[in-house]
Design a protein around this motif. Structure first.
Motif, PDB file in Angstrom:
ATOM      1  N   SER A 265       0.700  -1.233  -0.009  1.00  0.00           N
ATOM      2  CA  SER A 265       0.056  -0.124  -0.152  1.00  0.00           C
ATOM      3  C   SER A 265       0.992   1.425  -0.067  1.00  0.00           C
ATOM      4  N   LYS A 266       0.360   2.479  -0.488  1.00  0.00           N
ATOM      5  CA  LYS A 266       1.108   3.545  -0.449  1.00  0.00           C
ATOM      6  C   LYS A 266      -0.139   4.705  -0.247  1.00  0.00           C
ATOM      7  N   CYS A 267      -0.192   5.457   0.856  1.00  0.00           N
ATOM      8  CA  CYS A 267      -1.075   6.282   1.083  1.00  0.00           C
ATOM      9  C   CYS A 267      -0.451   7.871   0.838  1.00  0.00           C
ATOM     10  N   TRP A 273       6.248   2.351  -1.330  1.00  0.00           N
ATOM     11  CA  TRP A 273       5.285   1.311  -1.149  1.00  0.00           C
ATOM     12  C   TRP A 273       5.701   0.492   0.136  1.00  0.00           C
ATOM     13  N   GLU A 291      -9.270   7.670   7.139  1.00  0.00           N
ATOM     14  CA  GLU A 291      -7.742   7.938   6.877  1.00  0.00           C
ATOM     15  C   GLU A 291      -7.196   7.038   5.697  1.00  0.00           C
ATOM     16  N   LEU A 292      -7.702   6.199   5.265  1.00  0.00           N
ATOM     17  CA  LEU A 292      -7.303   5.404   4.306  1.00  0.00           C
ATOM     18  C   LEU A 292      -7.785   5.885   2.775  1.00  0.00           C
ATOM     19  N   CYS A 295      -5.759   6.019  -0.578  1.00  0.00           N
ATOM     20  CA  CYS A 295      -4.633   5.000  -0.552  1.00  0.00           C
ATOM     21  C   CYS A 295      -4.729   4.294  -1.814  1.00  0.00           C
ATOM     22  N   GLN A 296      -3.394   3.547  -2.145  1.00  0.00           N
ATOM     23  CA  GLN A 296      -3.471   2.994  -3.469  1.00  0.00           C
ATOM     24  C   GLN A 296      -2.595   1.438  -2.727  1.00  0.00           C
ATOM     25  N   TYR A 297      -3.209   0.368  -3.658  1.00  0.00           N
ATOM     26  CA  TYR A 297      -3.004  -0.957  -3.295  1.00  0.00           C
ATOM     27  C   TYR A 297      -2.399  -1.760  -4.673  1.00  0.00           C
ATOM     28  N   THR A 316      -6.946   2.410  -6.364  1.00  0.00           N
ATOM     29  CA  THR A 316      -7.205   3.577  -5.394  1.00  0.00           C
ATOM     30  C   THR A 316      -8.487   3.404  -4.622  1.00  0.00           C
TER      31      THR A 316
END
Length: 490
Positions: A265-267, A273, A291-292, A295-297, A316
């Motif tokens: 993940s990368k927020c 990542w 909060e998420l 965020c990308q996965y 996303t």
């Protein structure tokens, strides 16, 4: 049929129309002795020959032009990973395994992206064998899974010809001048050896036999070759509310034996990542929070050496907050689950009968002929993986009249055409199939391609049609004849 990833399915629909089954007499092929792997195109794997008093099994390789005759010992038949499909949720197909489990299927009708092996006795002459037939037997199967060869009736039901898991040998009698195909299902990836034998009795009572002949099949990638696999993530909806459950799925294209994943993940604000601890499976579930949002996965697939074999494109997450306090608005989120979908072939139930005009003599006075139109055939593909598809037709039984008179389905041919297709589709019409003048085979008595869509260009709805041509010998008895056309989409 419902399909997932690059999985293939099969669906059959009986449509009132006109045609019958038969064989194609192949020209004599040159002989080749080099070792080959056959993975796409048409081949007669069980090509029965009788020369100089000896019965033999050869391979008629039509994947090259001109075709060549090969010794089975020189051929490896490859069932590509793209042949993977889920066992239908239909009790008629329970012999393939549990519904939803995976098999690798070389289909009854031709798929240009897969091997299309059949059996062939068109090189045998009439009057040589008792009953004008030979017997084909499957003596033994060695491999990691079950093997079944089966055809289908006009309602799509299976007709098992050879089955390796319920006791062998299995045998079928095949008339001379026959060219036929079947579904070939393999229960697991890996290497197989199928032992076939052909036997016959000459008209003078002498028996002849090929003896056991080994055929080599590899399901999946060839030993020593690394699979080229793509990876994507499905399951991400267009938007979530806080505390909703998010379930992401890693999708291989094509499906392979690899099953080791990691999720990352990368927020917003993060430079790199981050691996998600403890998530090494094909699916990843978590709870959406404010909060998420954004965020990308991504998912990564690893081989046995823990080297990255494939990485998905990022998806996303969008987490929306409900309006605070009283108000007059509502937040509505709509989504389409891309893990669902199906490949469906259909005809209008009110427009499924083809009535050809009364046949007329040709200018030369040597044939009865009639032209007509196939009723529109609709193919709808809603599968997320967009594996492409092909639609085919065949008359599995002769034209018959009420008094019992009949003529071969091979006397009917067609010229396919695309009537309509959706935006972004790349549907192509199948080749013209001419009526077989002799009537002993060919025409629509054999499975013929009506239309197809390549990988990545099949999703949507297309409508297919075809001009029909019937050509009969002048000695055909007067009457009204009917046959049923079976349509199949894979």
């Amino acid at each position: 049929m419902i399909a997932t990833l690059r999985a293939r399915g099969f669906a059959a629909l009986a449509v009132g129309a006109v045609v019958v089954a038969g064989t194609v007499l192949a020209p004599t092929a040159a002989v080749a002795a080099e070792k080959v792997v056959l993975s796409k195109g048409h081949t007669d794997a069980l090509d029965v020959r009788y020369e100089d008093g000896a019965l033999s099994l050869k391979v008629n390789d039509d994947t090259v032009s001109p075709s060549v005759t090969r010794d089975p010992a020189d051929v490896t038949f490859q069932v590509l990973p793209d042949a993977a499909m889920a066992v239908p949720d239909d009790p008629r197909f329970a012999f393939l395994g549990t519904a939803g489990s995976q098999v690798w299927l070389l289909p009854l009708t031709q798929d240009p992206d897969l091997l299309w092996p059949g059996w062939n006795t068109t090189a045998l002459d009439s009057g040589v064998f008792q009953g004008d037939k030979v017997r084909l037997s499957l003596l033994d199967v060695r491999g990691p899974g079950d093997v079944t060869l089966f055809t289908q009736d006009s309602f799509g039901g299976p007709i098992v010809k050879f089955r390796g898991d319920d006791g062998l040998p299995d045998a079928i009698d095949v008339p001379v001048h026959t060219h036929a195909h079947s579904n070939r299902a393999f229960g697991a990836l890996g290497s197989y050896t199928l032992k076939f034998q052909a036997d016959a009795t000459l008209t003078n009572g002498t028996t002849v036999s090929t003896g056991p002949v080994d055929y080599s099949f590899v399901v999946g990638e060839l030993p020593g070759s690394a699979p080229e696999v793509g990876l994507s993530v499905s399951g991400m909806a267009g938007g979530y509310q806080p505390n909703d459950t998010v379930t992401l799925n890693a999708v291989q294209t094509p499906q392979t034996e690899l099953d080791h994943y990691h999720w990352f993940s990368k927020c917003p604000g993060a430079a790199d990542w981050s691996i998600i601890a403890g998530e090494a499976g094909v699916s990843y579930s978590f709870t959406a929070t404010r909060e998420l949002d954004a965020c990308q996965y991504v998912a990564k697939l690893y081989d046995d050496d823990h080297t990255v074999a494939a990485t998905s494109e990022p998806v996303t997450l969008r987490v929306t907050s409900p309006p605070e306090g009283p108000g007059t608005s509502q937040s509505i989120t709509a989504s389409i689950d891309e893990t669902q979908g199906a490949l469906v072939i259909s005809v209008d139930p009110e427009d499924r009968a083809v009535v050809l005009p009364a046949a007329q003599l040709t200018a030369g006075g040597d044939r009865w002929e009639s032209d007509g139109e196939l009723r529109p055939v609709t193919v709808t593909d809603t599968r997320a993986g967009q594996p492409g598809w092909s639609a085919s037709g065949q008359l599995p039984a002769d034209f018959t009249a009420a008094d019992g008179a009949s003529f071969s389905a091979g006397h009917l041919g067609w010229s396919p055409r695309i009537l309509a297709q959706g935006s972004g589709q790349g549907v192509l019409a199948g080749p013209t199939v001419t009526p077989h003048v002799a009537g002993a085979g060919g025409g629509l008595g054999d499975s013929a391609l009506l239309g197809s869509a390549p990988d990545g260009a099949g999703r949507g709805t297309a409508q297919l049609g075809a001009g029909l041509r019937l050509s009969l010998p002048t000695e055909t008895a007067a009457g009204t004849y009917t046959a049923t056309l079976t349509l199949t989409a894979i």
